[in-house]
Motif scaffolding. Structure first.
Motif, PDB file in Angstrom:
ATOM      1  N   ASP A 194     -26.842 -46.053 -65.241  1.00  0.00           N
ATOM      2  CA  ASP A 194     -26.380 -45.762 -63.881  1.00  0.00           C
ATOM      3  C   ASP A 194     -27.418 -44.970 -63.086  1.00  0.00           C
ATOM      4  OD1 ASP A 194     -26.215 -43.251 -64.940  1.00  0.00           O
ATOM      5  OD2 ASP A 194     -24.037 -43.173 -65.015  1.00  0.00           O
ATOM      6  N   GLY A 195     -28.579 -44.730 -63.700  1.00  0.00           N
ATOM      7  CA  GLY A 195     -29.619 -43.998 -62.985  1.00  0.00           C
ATOM      8  C   GLY A 195     -29.551 -42.508 -63.214  1.00  0.00           C
ATOM      9  N   ILE A 196     -28.498 -42.036 -63.830  1.00  0.00           N
ATOM     10  CA  ILE A 196     -28.335 -40.595 -64.035  1.00  0.00           C
ATOM     11  C   ILE A 196     -28.124 -40.269 -65.514  1.00  0.00           C
ATOM     12  CG2 ILE A 196     -26.868 -38.593 -63.567  1.00  0.00           C
ATOM     13  CD1 ILE A 196     -26.261 -39.931 -60.845  1.00  0.00           C
ATOM     14  N   GLY A 197     -27.133 -40.901 -66.118  1.00  0.00           N
ATOM     15  CA  GLY A 197     -26.775 -40.542 -67.490  1.00  0.00           C
ATOM     16  C   GLY A 197     -27.649 -41.214 -68.544  1.00  0.00           C
ATOM     17  N   GLU A 198     -27.032 -41.506 -69.674  1.00  0.00           N
ATOM     18  CA  GLU A 198     -27.739 -42.093 -70.796  1.00  0.00           C
ATOM     19  C   GLU A 198     -28.028 -43.565 -70.545  1.00  0.00           C
ATOM     20  OE1 GLU A 198     -28.551 -40.527 -73.996  1.00  0.00           O
ATOM     21  OE2 GLU A 198     -28.377 -38.888 -72.550  1.00  0.00           O
ATOM     22  N   PRO A 202     -22.660 -59.068 -42.218  1.00  0.00           N
ATOM     23  CA  PRO A 202     -21.318 -58.844 -42.760  1.00  0.00           C
ATOM     24  C   PRO A 202     -21.085 -59.648 -44.028  1.00  0.00           C
ATOM     25  CG  PRO A 202     -21.247 -59.815 -40.545  1.00  0.00           C
ATOM     26  CD  PRO A 202     -22.656 -59.796 -40.976  1.00  0.00           C
ATOM     27  N   ASN A 203     -20.539 -58.964 -45.003  1.00  0.00           N
ATOM     28  CA  ASN A 203     -20.172 -59.583 -46.271  1.00  0.00           C
ATOM     29  C   ASN A 203     -21.297 -60.425 -46.865  1.00  0.00           C
ATOM     30  OD1 ASN A 203     -18.527 -60.246 -48.426  1.00  0.00           O
ATOM     31  ND2 ASN A 203     -17.667 -62.041 -47.399  1.00  0.00           N
ATOM     32  N   ALA A 258     -26.488 -48.134 -54.242  1.00  0.00           N
ATOM     33  CA  ALA A 258     -25.108 -47.998 -53.764  1.00  0.00           C
ATOM     34  C   ALA A 258     -24.129 -48.183 -54.917  1.00  0.00           C
ATOM     35  CB  ALA A 258     -24.820 -49.000 -52.654  1.00  0.00           C
ATOM     36  N   ASN A 259     -24.444 -49.100 -55.818  1.00  0.00           N
ATOM     37  CA  ASN A 259     -23.531 -49.364 -56.927  1.00  0.00           C
ATOM     38  C   ASN A 259     -23.844 -48.537 -58.162  1.00  0.00           C
ATOM     39  OD1 ASN A 259     -22.846 -51.341 -55.166  1.00  0.00           O
ATOM     40  ND2 ASN A 259     -22.768 -52.973 -56.664  1.00  0.00           N
ATOM     41  N   TYR A 260     -24.887 -47.743 -58.117  1.00  0.00           N
ATOM     42  CA  TYR A 260     -25.308 -46.971 -59.295  1.00  0.00           C
ATOM     43  C   TYR A 260     -25.499 -47.876 -60.505  1.00  0.00           C
ATOM     44  CZ  TYR A 260     -24.392 -42.665 -56.838  1.00  0.00           C
ATOM     45  OH  TYR A 260     -24.438 -41.645 -55.950  1.00  0.00           O
ATOM     46  N   ARG A 284     -30.223 -36.779 -57.413  1.00  0.00           N
ATOM     47  CA  ARG A 284     -30.341 -37.793 -58.439  1.00  0.00           C
ATOM     48  C   ARG A 284     -31.618 -37.637 -59.254  1.00  0.00           C
ATOM     49  NH1 ARG A 284     -28.039 -42.761 -57.947  1.00  0.00           N
ATOM     50  NH2 ARG A 284     -28.986 -44.223 -59.358  1.00  0.00           N
ATOM     51  N   PHE A 344     -18.498 -40.340 -56.775  1.00  0.00           N
ATOM     52  CA  PHE A 344     -19.837 -39.762 -56.756  1.00  0.00           C
ATOM     53  C   PHE A 344     -20.057 -38.859 -57.962  1.00  0.00           C
ATOM     54  CE2 PHE A 344     -22.973 -36.560 -55.687  1.00  0.00           C
ATOM     55  CZ  PHE A 344     -23.984 -37.303 -55.107  1.00  0.00           C
ATOM     56  N   PRO A 364     -20.854 -40.157 -62.576  1.00  0.00           N
ATOM     57  CA  PRO A 364     -22.032 -40.203 -63.445  1.00  0.00           C
ATOM     58  C   PRO A 364     -22.541 -38.808 -63.835  1.00  0.00           C
ATOM     59  CG  PRO A 364     -22.514 -41.120 -61.269  1.00  0.00           C
ATOM     60  CD  PRO A 364     -21.062 -40.863 -61.307  1.00  0.00           C
ATOM     61  N   TYR A 365     -22.394 -37.852 -62.941  1.00  0.00           N
ATOM     62  CA  TYR A 365     -22.876 -36.505 -63.247  1.00  0.00           C
ATOM     63  C   TYR A 365     -22.008 -35.852 -64.323  1.00  0.00           C
ATOM     64  CZ  TYR A 365     -25.870 -36.932 -59.170  1.00  0.00           C
ATOM     65  OH  TYR A 365     -26.822 -37.353 -58.285  1.00  0.00           O
ATOM     66  N   GLY A 401     -22.708 -37.473 -67.619  1.00  0.00           N
ATOM     67  CA  GLY A 401     -23.953 -36.997 -68.203  1.00  0.00           C
ATOM     68  C   GLY A 401     -23.947 -35.514 -68.512  1.00  0.00           C
ATOM     69  N   PRO A 448     -18.261 -46.894 -58.193  1.00  0.00           N
ATOM     70  CA  PRO A 448     -19.207 -47.482 -57.238  1.00  0.00           C
ATOM     71  C   PRO A 448     -19.199 -49.015 -57.198  1.00  0.00           C
ATOM     72  CG  PRO A 448     -20.248 -45.691 -58.418  1.00  0.00           C
ATOM     73  CD  PRO A 448     -18.893 -45.867 -59.034  1.00  0.00           C
ATOM     74  N   ASP A 449     -19.104 -49.662 -58.362  1.00  0.00           N
ATOM     75  CA  ASP A 449     -19.116 -51.129 -58.389  1.00  0.00           C
ATOM     76  C   ASP A 449     -17.927 -51.717 -57.642  1.00  0.00           C
ATOM     77  OD1 ASP A 449     -21.338 -52.196 -59.573  1.00  0.00           O
ATOM     78  OD2 ASP A 449     -20.648 -51.710 -61.606  1.00  0.00           O
ATOM     79  N   GLN A 504     -17.969 -51.253 -53.894  1.00  0.00           N
ATOM     80  CA  GLN A 504     -18.798 -52.222 -53.181  1.00  0.00           C
ATOM     81  C   GLN A 504     -18.024 -53.516 -52.932  1.00  0.00           C
ATOM     82  OE1 GLN A 504     -21.783 -50.968 -52.172  1.00  0.00           O
ATOM     83  NE2 GLN A 504     -21.624 -52.717 -50.788  1.00  0.00           N
ATOM     84  N   ASP A 563     -17.198 -54.894 -49.175  1.00  0.00           N
ATOM     85  CA  ASP A 563     -17.569 -56.259 -48.785  1.00  0.00           C
ATOM     86  C   ASP A 563     -16.323 -57.066 -48.415  1.00  0.00           C
ATOM     87  OD1 ASP A 563     -20.226 -55.787 -49.120  1.00  0.00           O
ATOM     88  OD2 ASP A 563     -20.384 -56.720 -51.097  1.00  0.00           O
ATOM     89  N   GLN A 570     -15.022 -56.263 -44.968  1.00  0.00           N
ATOM     90  CA  GLN A 570     -15.762 -56.960 -43.913  1.00  0.00           C
ATOM     91  C   GLN A 570     -15.338 -58.422 -43.814  1.00  0.00           C
ATOM     92  OE1 GLN A 570     -19.986 -56.497 -44.427  1.00  0.00           O
ATOM     93  NE2 GLN A 570     -20.089 -54.962 -42.808  1.00  0.00           N
TER      94      GLN A 570
END
Lengths: 297, 433
Positions: A47-51, A243-244, A260-262, B89, B108, B111-112, B115, B399-400, B403, B407, B410
């Motif tokens: 996720d860019g942060i954790g493991e 849009p979309n 945005a989606n991590y 981050r 938000f 993940p923090y 971890g 987050p997934d 999204q 979408d 919209q």
């Protein structure tokens, strides 16, 4: 130090290494190592942060099967096609500018202005132009009697083309400048000779000048296509791919996944696929436009 | 700009921030070894340039804290919103989080917390802050039974409307969906676009959908669909989607809303081009105290609780949620001091923030005793009587899924998918988690 001294220095391997090192180091740190890393991150569930968890090729396989990715790839290729086609217009403009018409100098500068603006400024400018109720474009259309002018950035079937316009406009000056310089480089004597032999202006342009700047044209084709495939900035600011997903391109999709989606692992995999696609396309284009005979004036 | 350039940019930013944090680290190490003073690193997102009032309130609180606590100093770092998120981050990956910082709720935070970067703060709440918060606010920062944030702001969404424009057209402000329909029709007949909506940032459209779902199906139906004790294909949620499209089809929203940013929609509302605008309390200063907005406009703005639908719905149930809250880093070397500072900050923040910066705080304040614009007093009272606050859907979801939600919103507003497809998209995304 005269020219001789300079030559002596430049033939010393140590000095060569010394001068190249900083640029090479920066290139390694900022481009090549991240490239390899992003390929590697693509193998992770992260996720860019954790493991990070190693998941093999799963991200890449998902990417290849991801409809949204191919949808965005399709948009990128459309942009590439339009950018390449627009080169014809730029080339024509350059021919006219290079043919000693009045005010060519001023015009050349005018064409260059969009290139001097930052992408975000251009995006903001065009967002205002396209504003459905207050934008200059729709206000004009309504004033000449169009009742329901298009919703440029909201209608999924036109939003992509609405964004292409400022993208092509933004780079016009750049290509015109390149063509202009190339055309100015053609020795006057060749043109003179052709004219004496009775060639028309059109013939001079297509039979003499164009072949002479073929190399440059093929370079600009590669630039236009590669630049389009990895294009990101105006789209991100103007619609963020919406849009979309109607204006999503490969790079904006990658950004969305990672930030945005991590979903950093998957985003990296998509980024790596983007790199592979761009490399293949560049290779093919180079093959297609390669010129064997070397030109000498 | 694409792969290579983005990568280069990203890695440059990454490398730079590494360099910067590296530098500041060594600098501070040098200082602190010189004196026995303990230093709490605090990072926030209200730069002097864009959020002067917030910035000043923070500095006042820090100055008071330092004066009261000998031997402890607070080292401040300020970044603007997006940069703040990026830097947080980057710092988290290198284990260099500030001792105290700001975080957002739910999605938000996940993940923090996953971890192990944030410290649980339940002890602080029990000791120092029991009964300090508006009910339902700390819950948004809770995960697996522990609370990881002390909420500072609370935002609830209301329908703001331009009284002058309503009066001019002789239209009554809507309290039911039927009245809203009538108002929409009459404004359209008068050639005025009724509702400002910037759905390029699709969380704005999400607020409309959430309120319709709340009024039709009650406060719990959406929450249950998200926490999986219910289904997103619940008839109420599908009907809410259908009602959304009904509004779109009758021309309730401004032209091209799917291509407009919220800022653009807001400027339409603020320039008197559209008479209604659904937004959260973070915009209250624009309607009350902000001197750069014409007095005449500020005087003409009123607010309505979201209308009932089909005669159903509890008008004291709100969509909203806490904005930012304080976290304490798990790895902090001065954890006790950091917790103490965070608690002190929260206590001092409430009244200061609402009177000086116009923030609706997540801590209880006595509205009557403060010198506040009338709309603030009304909304604070509204909050005291709130039966429920449903947290923004995109914050509540991971987050997934968020999204997919954004979408789909919209697409729903753009009539690209049917209400049933809208529900199905969500159900699939939620059950795939």
């Amino acid at each position: 130090m005269g020219l001789n001294g300079m030559n002596k220095v430049m033939s010393n391997k140590f000095y060569i290494a010394f001068y190249i090192a900083p640029a090479l180091l920066l290139l390694l740190i900022l481009v090549f190592i991240p490239l390899v890393l992003s390929g590697y991150y693509g193998l992770m569930d992260w996720d860019g942060i954790g493991e990070k968890t190693f998941i093999g090729l799963e991200n890449y396989i998902n990417g290849i099967q991801d409809k949204l990715f191919w949808n965005s790839a399709f948009h990128s290729f459309l942009l590439a096609i339009f950018s390449t086609l627009s080169l014809v217009i730029y080339l024509t403009v350059s021919f006219i500018l290079a043919s000693k018409i009045k005010g060519a100098d001023l015009l050349r500068k005018i064409y260059l202005i969009p290139m001097l603006l930052s992408s975000v400024a251009i995006a903001q400018l065009w967002v205002k132009i396209y504003n459905p109720s207050n934008g200059i474009l729709n206000v004009f259309l309504m004033s000449i009697g169009v009742e329901n002018p298009p919703l440029w950035l909201a209608n999924p079937s036109i939003v992509l083309f609405a964004i292409f316009v400022p993208i092509l406009w933004q780079y016009a000056g750049f290509y015109i400048l390149i063509y202009y310089a190339a055309l100015k480089n053609i020795p006057e004597s060749l043109i003179e000779a052709a004219r004496i032999d009775g060639a028309s202006a059109f013939q001079i342009a297509t039979r003499i000048k164009l072949p002479l700047i073929k190399e440059v044209v093929s370079v600009t084709i590669v630039l236009a296509i590669v630049g389009s495939l990895k294009y990101f900035d105006l789209i991100y600011v103007m619609t963020a791919g919406g849009p979309n997903g109607a204006s999503e391109v490969m790079a904006s999709y990658m950004y969305k996944l990672a930030f945005a989606n991590y979903n950093f692992g998957y985003g990296s995999a998509i980024g790596f696929l983007l790199l592979v696609i761009t490399l293949i396309v560049t290779f093919v284009i180079r093959k297609l436009t390669a010129t064997k005979d070397k030109l000498e004036y | 700009m694409g792969k290579k350039k983005t990568l280069t940019l990203l890695s440059t930013a990454f490398a730079l921030s590494m360099l910067l944090t590296g530098c500041s680290d060594s600098g501070e190490a040098g200082e602190s070894s010189g004196s026995a003073e303990k230093e709490i690193k605090f990072m926030h997102l209200w730069p002097e340039g864009s959020s002067k009032k917030h910035f000043d309130v923070v500095n006042e609180i820090i100055a008071e804290y330092e004066a009261e606590n000998e031997g402890v100093s607070v080292d401040l770092e300020v970044l603007s919103n997006e940069q703040y998120k990026d830097k947080l981050r980057v710092l988290s990956t290198s284990g260099d989080l500030p001792d105290v910082g700001l975080t957002w709720a739910a999605g938000f935070l996940e993940p923090y917390v996953g971890g192990n970067m944030f410290a649980p703060l339940d002890d602080v709440i029990e000791e120092d802050l029991s009964d300090a918060f508006v009910p339902g606010t700390t819950e948004a920062y809770a995960m697996d039974g522990a609370t990881y944030g002390l909420p500072l702001e609370l935002n609830i969404v209301s329908l703001y409307y331009n009284k002058a424009m309503f009066e001019e057209q002789g239209i009554t402000p809507p309290t039911t969906y039927e009245e809203l329909e009538t108002a929409v029709k009459e404004f359209n007949d008068a050639g005025i676009q009724p509702i400002a909506l910037g759905n390029r940032d699709s969380w704005t459209g999400s607020m409309w959908y959430m309120y319709l779902a709340d009024r039709i199906g009650g406060a719990d139906v959406l929450n249950k669909a998200i926490d999986r004790s219910g289904s997103f294909e619940d008839p109420a949620l599908v009907e809410a989607a259908a009602k959304t499209q009904e509004l779109v089809d009758m021309g309730a929203f401004v032209n091209g809303f799917n291509g407009l940013a919220d800022e653009e929609a807001k400027s339409m509302f603020m320039s008197g081009q559209a008479p209604m605008y659904l937004i959260a309390t973070w915009d209250l200063p624009n309607f009350t105290t902000n001197e750069s907005v014409p007095q005449e406009f500020r005087d003409s703005i009123g607010y309505l609780n979201f209308p009932t639908v089909n005669g159903q719905g509890d008008m004291s149930s709100f969509v909203g949620g806490p904005g930012v809250g304080l976290f304490v880093a798990e790895e902090s070397e001065v954890k006790e001091e950091a917790k103490d500072f965070a608690a002190y900050f929260v206590k001092a923040w409430g009244e200061e923030a609402v009177t000086k910066a116009g923030v609706i705080p997540a801590t209880k304040v006595d509205a009557e005793s403060l010198d506040l614009p009338e709309m603030y007093v009304d909304i604070l009272n509204e909050l005291n009587g709130a039966t429920n606050i449903t947290l923004f859907a995109d914050v509540q979801m991971s987050p997934d899924v968020a999204q997919v939600h954004l979408d789909s919103i919209q697409a729903l507003f753009g009539n690209q998918i049917s209400p049933e497809e809208f529900a199905k998209n969500h159900e699939e995304a939620l059950s795939n988690e």
